[in-house]
Enzyme design. Structure first.
Site, PDB file in Angstrom:
ATOM      1  N   HIS A  12     -11.426  -0.125  -2.486  1.00  0.00           N
ATOM      2  CA  HIS A  12     -10.032  -0.498  -2.212  1.00  0.00           C
ATOM      3  C   HIS A  12      -9.907  -2.013  -2.127  1.00  0.00           C
ATOM      4  CE1 HIS A  12      -6.019   0.664  -0.348  1.00  0.00           C
ATOM      5  NE2 HIS A  12      -6.071  -0.641  -0.136  1.00  0.00           N
ATOM      6  N   HIS A  14      -7.363  -5.228  -3.953  1.00  0.00           N
ATOM      7  CA  HIS A  14      -6.323  -5.689  -4.864  1.00  0.00           C
ATOM      8  C   HIS A  14      -6.802  -6.975  -5.527  1.00  0.00           C
ATOM      9  CE1 HIS A  14      -3.209  -2.943  -3.165  1.00  0.00           C
ATOM     10  NE2 HIS A  14      -3.984  -3.058  -2.082  1.00  0.00           N
ATOM     11  N   HIS A 192      -1.572   4.481  -1.434  1.00  0.00           N
ATOM     12  CA  HIS A 192      -1.524   3.939  -0.077  1.00  0.00           C
ATOM     13  C   HIS A 192      -0.666   4.861   0.789  1.00  0.00           C
ATOM     14  CE1 HIS A 192      -3.083   0.419  -2.047  1.00  0.00           C
ATOM     15  NE2 HIS A 192      -3.001  -0.337  -0.961  1.00  0.00           N
ATOM     16  N   GLU A 195      -0.717   3.938   6.651  1.00  0.00           N
ATOM     17  CA  GLU A 195      -0.940   2.596   7.182  1.00  0.00           C
ATOM     18  C   GLU A 195       0.283   2.286   8.044  1.00  0.00           C
ATOM     19  OE1 GLU A 195      -2.019  -1.893   5.500  1.00  0.00           O
ATOM     20  OE2 GLU A 195      -1.072  -0.442   4.172  1.00  0.00           O
ATOM     21  N   ASP A 273      -9.612  -4.637   1.106  1.00  0.00           N
ATOM     22  CA  ASP A 273      -8.183  -4.693   0.827  1.00  0.00           C
ATOM     23  C   ASP A 273      -7.803  -6.005   0.110  1.00  0.00           C
ATOM     24  OD1 ASP A 273      -5.627  -3.693   0.737  1.00  0.00           O
ATOM     25  OD2 ASP A 273      -5.199  -3.925   2.863  1.00  0.00           O
TER      26      ASP A 273
END
Length: 328
Positions: A12, A14, A192, A195, A273
């Site tokens: 995970h 980005h 996602h 969260e 992340d």
């Protein structure tokens, strides 16, 4: 012990969110782009809360204009990953930022990123795979265009489809068309949830999008029945503890539910992340988890085994990475 050289699998991350601040500032200077408000006085990314984080994130990405920029970014990100012991990574890639969801333009960006990934694998020993990601707060219609980009480029390197962005916008099921399109193209699915959306968003992800992995998912701990579903169906959580702490979901690592989820039989993994935004690395994640829960080499080896089994890669790649993990 130092966890820096411990071999790691990361699911995970980005790509734009992993851009080193110095790299972004350098590109901004080359292109004469004003990034006022993106960095603090020490040169680090700065933001107030999650919504402001998304705004800063998108402001920083405006320096990435061309396929060449994305090739350079891919190399810079993978170098930092490899320095922290990552041997296999999956990164979220957004056609929204790479050609405005135009398939022809997206293919040019993708070619540059894949070339850079191949170079990094040859030079640094790190393997990368891409997960095409729609942006939730851009809406379902644009997500359809993103899914078509994903379907057109599905293969050995683009292996998954997912969704990021503001969980406060709409419901998971609003994006079912995009996920169905990606599934029909043979792509593996994640999204996602859990969260800022709470446990209900995790239920929506499972029931409406039928994903096999969930990005974050940690708020599921608030619903014991949902925890049981995650464990029974072996749905893997891509947990990013450092991100959750910095964004205020939990006050510190010791209060994070990753250990409780793991004890309940949920398959959890560890990732960063958007590492420079959250002042973290895979090494630091391991250090903080060791400090908070007393986890050691056997615990992290198990997390990595779960991660490579859940990875969106072909079986040949999975076998090769598993051998490297076992040898270590």
């Amino acid at each position: 012990m130092s966890w820096k050289d411990f071999p790691k699998v990361e699911l995970h991350m980005h790509l734009e969110g992993a851009a080193p601040p110095a790299f972004v500032r350098g590109l901004a200077q080359e292109k004469n782009i004003d990034l006022t408000g993106v960095f603090d006085e020490r040169g680090n990314y700065t933001f107030r809360d999650f919504v402001h984080f998304l705004q800063v994130y998108e402001a920083a990405t405006q320096v990435l204009k061309t396929p060449e920029d994305y090739g350079r970014l891919t190399l810079a990100v993978l170098e930092q990953c490899a320095e922290n012991g990552v041997i296999y990574a999956e990164s979220f890639l957004s056609p929204d930022f790479c050609g405005g969801r135009d398939v022809t333009a997206w293919k040019e960006y993708l070619h540059a990123m894949q070339e850079a990934a191949d170079q990094a694998e040859a030079q640094m020993g790190i393997t990368l795979r891409g997960i095409v990601t729609c942006i939730r707060h851009f809406g379902p219609e644009k997500a359809r265009e993103t899914a078509l980009c994903a379907a057109e480029t599905a293969g050995d390197w683009i292996t998954g489809f997912g969704m990021g962005g503001d969980e406060g916008m709409g419901r998971q099921g609003d994006f079912a068309w995009a996920f169905d399109c990606a599934r029909e193209a043979g792509l593996r699915l994640t999204t996602h949830a859990g969260e800022f959306g709470g446990p209900e968003s995790v239920r929506q992800a499972i029931e409406d999008l039928k994903v096999e992995r969930i990005g974050h998912g940690v708020r599921a701990i608030e619903d014991p029945a949902l925890v049981d579903i995650l464990a029974e169906r072996e749905i893997v959580l891509e947990v990013c503890p450092g991100s959750n702490v910095v964004l205020g979901l939990y006050p510190r690592f010791a209060a994070h539910p990753i250990a409780k989820l793991r004890e309940a039989g949920v398959k959890v993994t560890v990732s960063t992340d958007d590492p420079p935004f959250f002042n973290t690395t895979m090494t630091r994640e391991y250090e903080e988890l060791e400090r908070a829960f007393g986890w050691g080499a056997e615990d992290f080896a198990e997390l990595n085994r779960i991660a490579i089994e859940a990875a969106f890669c072909d079986e040949g790649t999975r076998k090769r990475i598993k051998q490297r993990l076992e040898q270590a």
